[in-house]
Design a protein around this motif. Structure first.
Motif, PDB file in Angstrom:
ATOM      1  N   LEU A 165       0.859  -1.179   0.000  1.00  0.00           N
ATOM      2  CA  LEU A 165       0.000   0.000   0.000  1.00  0.00           C
ATOM      3  C   LEU A 165       0.899   1.233   0.000  1.00  0.00           C
ATOM      4  CD1 LEU A 165      -2.561  -1.059   2.773  1.00  0.00           C
ATOM      5  CD2 LEU A 165      -2.793  -1.356   0.298  1.00  0.00           C
ATOM      6  N   CYS A 166       0.894   1.979  -1.076  1.00  0.00           N
ATOM      7  CA  CYS A 166       1.731   3.174  -1.205  1.00  0.00           C
ATOM      8  C   CYS A 166       0.874   4.386  -0.860  1.00  0.00           C
ATOM      9  CB  CYS A 166       2.258   3.268  -2.632  1.00  0.00           C
ATOM     10  SG  CYS A 166       3.429   4.616  -2.903  1.00  0.00           S
ATOM     11  N   THR A 167       1.175   5.022   0.268  1.00  0.00           N
ATOM     12  CA  THR A 167       0.351   6.139   0.724  1.00  0.00           C
ATOM     13  C   THR A 167       1.208   7.209   1.400  1.00  0.00           C
ATOM     14  OG1 THR A 167      -1.526   6.772   2.151  1.00  0.00           O
ATOM     15  CG2 THR A 167      -0.267   4.832   2.835  1.00  0.00           C
ATOM     16  N   PRO A 168       1.194   8.439   0.852  1.00  0.00           N
ATOM     17  CA  PRO A 168       0.514   8.876  -0.366  1.00  0.00           C
ATOM     18  C   PRO A 168       1.036   8.107  -1.590  1.00  0.00           C
ATOM     19  CG  PRO A 168       1.308  10.768   0.907  1.00  0.00           C
ATOM     20  CD  PRO A 168       1.925   9.563   1.514  1.00  0.00           C
ATOM     21  N   ASN A 169       0.121   7.848  -2.519  1.00  0.00           N
ATOM     22  CA  ASN A 169       0.483   7.002  -3.636  1.00  0.00           C
ATOM     23  C   ASN A 169       1.401   7.729  -4.617  1.00  0.00           C
ATOM     24  OD1 ASN A 169       0.288   4.594  -5.258  1.00  0.00           O
ATOM     25  ND2 ASN A 169      -1.013   5.749  -6.657  1.00  0.00           N
ATOM     26  N   ASN A 170       2.403   7.025  -5.080  1.00  0.00           N
ATOM     27  CA  ASN A 170       3.282   7.502  -6.145  1.00  0.00           C
ATOM     28  C   ASN A 170       2.879   6.799  -7.444  1.00  0.00           C
ATOM     29  OD1 ASN A 170       5.444   8.263  -7.774  1.00  0.00           O
ATOM     30  ND2 ASN A 170       6.881   6.840  -6.845  1.00  0.00           N
ATOM     31  N   PRO A 171       2.377   7.521  -8.454  1.00  0.00           N
ATOM     32  CA  PRO A 171       2.591   8.939  -8.741  1.00  0.00           C
ATOM     33  C   PRO A 171       1.391   9.857  -8.515  1.00  0.00           C
ATOM     34  CG  PRO A 171       1.995   7.837 -10.763  1.00  0.00           C
ATOM     35  CD  PRO A 171       1.946   6.781  -9.675  1.00  0.00           C
ATOM     36  N   THR A 172       0.293   9.381  -7.970  1.00  0.00           N
ATOM     37  CA  THR A 172      -0.916  10.203  -7.950  1.00  0.00           C
ATOM     38  C   THR A 172      -1.031  11.101  -6.730  1.00  0.00           C
ATOM     39  OG1 THR A 172      -2.259   8.497  -6.857  1.00  0.00           O
ATOM     40  CG2 THR A 172      -2.137   8.427  -9.270  1.00  0.00           C
ATOM     41  N   GLY A 173      -0.303  10.812  -5.659  1.00  0.00           N
ATOM     42  CA  GLY A 173      -0.312  11.654  -4.475  1.00  0.00           C
ATOM     43  C   GLY A 173      -1.485  11.446  -3.539  1.00  0.00           C
ATOM     44  N   VAL A 174      -2.348  10.467  -3.831  1.00  0.00           N
ATOM     45  CA  VAL A 174      -3.570  10.271  -3.043  1.00  0.00           C
ATOM     46  C   VAL A 174      -3.262   9.377  -1.834  1.00  0.00           C
ATOM     47  CG1 VAL A 174      -5.924   9.353  -3.075  1.00  0.00           C
ATOM     48  CG2 VAL A 174      -5.020  10.576  -5.074  1.00  0.00           C
ATOM     49  N   PRO A 175      -3.644   9.805  -0.618  1.00  0.00           N
ATOM     50  CA  PRO A 175      -3.400   8.994   0.576  1.00  0.00           C
ATOM     51  C   PRO A 175      -4.563   8.036   0.849  1.00  0.00           C
ATOM     52  CG  PRO A 175      -4.281  11.102   1.242  1.00  0.00           C
ATOM     53  CD  PRO A 175      -4.205  11.135  -0.278  1.00  0.00           C
ATOM     54  N   ILE A 176      -4.340   7.140   1.787  1.00  0.00           N
ATOM     55  CA  ILE A 176      -5.395   6.248   2.291  1.00  0.00           C
ATOM     56  C   ILE A 176      -5.782   6.735   3.682  1.00  0.00           C
ATOM     57  CG2 ILE A 176      -6.046   3.878   2.835  1.00  0.00           C
ATOM     58  CD1 ILE A 176      -3.770   2.938   1.014  1.00  0.00           C
ATOM     59  N   SER A 177      -7.052   6.943   3.923  1.00  0.00           N
ATOM     60  CA  SER A 177      -7.486   7.428   5.232  1.00  0.00           C
ATOM     61  C   SER A 177      -7.284   6.343   6.292  1.00  0.00           C
ATOM     62  CB  SER A 177      -8.955   7.842   5.186  1.00  0.00           C
ATOM     63  OG  SER A 177      -9.793   6.702   5.097  1.00  0.00           O
ATOM     64  N   HIS A 178      -7.192   6.791   7.539  1.00  0.00           N
ATOM     65  CA  HIS A 178      -6.960   5.853   8.643  1.00  0.00           C
ATOM     66  C   HIS A 178      -8.108   4.846   8.753  1.00  0.00           C
ATOM     67  CE1 HIS A 178      -5.036   4.696  12.466  1.00  0.00           C
ATOM     68  NE2 HIS A 178      -6.275   4.427  12.858  1.00  0.00           N
ATOM     69  N   GLY A 179      -9.345   5.347   8.667  1.00  0.00           N
ATOM     70  CA  GLY A 179     -10.489   4.450   8.807  1.00  0.00           C
ATOM     71  C   GLY A 179     -10.545   3.400   7.721  1.00  0.00           C
ATOM     72  N   ARG A 180     -10.305   3.810   6.470  1.00  0.00           N
ATOM     73  CA  ARG A 180     -10.329   2.848   5.364  1.00  0.00           C
ATOM     74  C   ARG A 180      -9.215   1.821   5.520  1.00  0.00           C
ATOM     75  NH1 ARG A 180      -9.115   4.871   0.338  1.00  0.00           N
ATOM     76  NH2 ARG A 180     -10.090   3.055  -0.620  1.00  0.00           N
ATOM     77  N   LEU A 181      -8.051   2.276   5.943  1.00  0.00           N
ATOM     78  CA  LEU A 181      -6.926   1.357   6.072  1.00  0.00           C
ATOM     79  C   LEU A 181      -7.167   0.358   7.202  1.00  0.00           C
ATOM     80  CD1 LEU A 181      -4.247   0.354   5.213  1.00  0.00           C
ATOM     81  CD2 LEU A 181      -3.152   2.318   6.285  1.00  0.00           C
ATOM     82  N   GLU A 182      -7.729   0.826   8.302  1.00  0.00           N
ATOM     83  CA  GLU A 182      -7.992  -0.102   9.402  1.00  0.00           C
ATOM     84  C   GLU A 182      -9.054  -1.127   9.010  1.00  0.00           C
ATOM     85  OE1 GLU A 182      -8.126  -0.402  14.121  1.00  0.00           O
ATOM     86  OE2 GLU A 182      -8.661   1.550  13.292  1.00  0.00           O
ATOM     87  N   ALA A 183     -10.099  -0.692   8.298  1.00  0.00           N
ATOM     88  CA  ALA A 183     -11.118  -1.637   7.845  1.00  0.00           C
ATOM     89  C   ALA A 183     -10.506  -2.668   6.903  1.00  0.00           C
ATOM     90  CB  ALA A 183     -12.248  -0.885   7.147  1.00  0.00           C
ATOM     91  N   PHE A 184      -9.577  -2.237   6.077  1.00  0.00           N
ATOM     92  CA  PHE A 184      -8.896  -3.157   5.173  1.00  0.00           C
ATOM     93  C   PHE A 184      -8.092  -4.186   5.963  1.00  0.00           C
ATOM     94  CE2 PHE A 184      -5.066  -4.219   2.690  1.00  0.00           C
ATOM     95  CZ  PHE A 184      -5.656  -4.783   1.566  1.00  0.00           C
ATOM     96  N   LEU A 185      -7.356  -3.734   6.966  1.00  0.00           N
ATOM     97  CA  LEU A 185      -6.553  -4.658   7.773  1.00  0.00           C
ATOM     98  C   LEU A 185      -7.428  -5.680   8.487  1.00  0.00           C
ATOM     99  CD1 LEU A 185      -4.004  -2.102   9.251  1.00  0.00           C
ATOM    100  CD2 LEU A 185      -3.490  -3.938   7.624  1.00  0.00           C
TER     101      LEU A 185
END
Length: 369
Positions: A165-185
């Motif tokens: 998981l690249c956050t902020p993503n290279n090359p688009t610069g878009v991050p993953i929010s904490h809530g979304r990332l925790e739900a994913f985990l």
């Protein structure tokens, strides 16, 4: 057998590369500056000179470069541990975060195992995976140029060993929010290592993304990946690190190329950590310029996602991309072009950024009816 065949020399079999190597796509680095008038905005390097403390540390250590560096990077690992609130046993160091990532994939993946990541993302991901004999599983970005975490979770199979998981993503610069990332985990098997690649985390606005250390303390299958190449300005020295469980970190140290992180790099990294306030002041200026450029480009009619890296991303079709490539080349501006996708532009000094703004103003997209 004919007389000619009897006289012919035997066929010579020469050494050959593995098919996995010959089939690899070449990593395409950002182009290098070829003159004083060239704006080198392709590699997301810091446009500032190294922190003075880092330069002094390198100069002092240079007098001992006839000696091997500390292979275990004990002093650097202990300093990182204090900085992050972990133990030195949970830290693994390598030649840039990409070097540490190679240690991760080598240490966890057997042949035909799978590594899941978003695409487009860091270009080295599929190369490192295929080199290890594993299978890259690319999941397209969502409409907002970010990770489609639902699709990534659905792509996990019994062969999945690592998720990137690249956050902020290279090359688009878009991050993953904490809530979304925790739900994913919570949705991923605990035996799959989830690597949170934070090469640009220092440039992210507070609250824009996640708290990786909090997630690491809660989920034992989280691995944090960071680098000194970007905000700390040590790209030329190659030093990065991972925060992970003591058992995984020990494995990463075993898979590391011996003495890969030089003594100069280790000393410079420690000095850079000690100069954190000065680094943060530089980052603040980059963020100000990023905001200024974003606002002006949007006023020009460009559609941009809110980048949290030290770069901006412009999605472009082939026709627009070809026009931009010619314009950047003619203007002496080196941007990073991704064929079929778009262009990434490093945020640099004000003068270089103004050159970019003038160019894009002259090539702004046509209005849609």
């Amino acid at each position: 057998m004919t007389p000619d065949q009897l006289l012919a020399p035997p066929a010579i079999k020469l050494p050959a590369l593995r098919s996995a190597v010959t089939g690899l796509p070449a990593y395409v680095p950002g182009r290098r500056s070829a003159g004083a008038d060239i704006a080198a905005l392709a590699s997301n390097e810091s446009h500032y000179e190294p922190l003075p403390a880092a330069t002094a540390a390198v100069a002092e250590a240079a007098g001992r470069m006839n000696r091997y560096p500390d292979m275990a990077a004990v002093e650097l690992r202990e300093r990182l541990a204090r900085h992050l609130g972990v133990t030195a046993e949970e830290v693994a160091v390598g030649p840039g975060s990409v070097g540490v990532l190679q240690q991760i994939i080598t240490g966890l993946c057997d042949a035909r195992d799978e590594v899941v990541f978003a695409w487009r993302s860091f270009e080295a991901y599929p190369i490192l995976v295929e080199l290890a004999g594993a299978r890259p599983v690319r999941i397209p970005l969502d409409d907002a140029e970010g990770h489609d975490l639902d699709a990534m979770a659905a792509a996990v199979t019994d062969r999945t060993k690592v998720i990137l998981l690249c956050t902020p993503n290279n090359p688009t610069g878009v991050p993953i929010s904490h809530g979304r990332l925790e739900a994913f985990l919570q949705s991923v098997r605990s035996d799959v290592l989830v690597v949170i690649d934070e090469a640009y985390v220092e440039y992210a606005d507070a609250g824009s993304g996640h708290d990786s250390l909090a997630l690491y303390r809660r989920y034992a299958n989280v691995c944090i990946l960071r680098t000194f190449s970007k905000a700390y300005g040590l790209a030329g020295l190659r030093v990065g690190y991972a925060i992970t469980t003591a058992a995984i970190a020990e494995g990463l140290r075993r898979t590391a190329l011996p003495f890969a992180v030089s003594a100069l790099a280790q000393k410079a990294a420690i000095a850079s950590l000690d100069a954190g306030e000065e680094m943060a002041a530089r980052v603040s200026l980059v963020k100000q310029e990023r905001g200024r450029m974003t606002a002006e480009l949007e006023a020009q009619g460009w559609t941009l996602q809110a980048s949290q890296g030290n770069f901006l991303w412009i999605r472009a079709d082939e026709q627009l991309l070809a026009r931009l490539v010619d314009a950047f080349d003619a203007a002496g501006i080196m941007a990073r072009v991704y064929p079929g996708d778009g262009v990434r532009i490093t945020v640099a000094d004000t003068a270089s950024n103004d050159r970019v703004l003038r160019l894009l103003s002259a090539h702004r997209p046509l209005p849609t009816s």
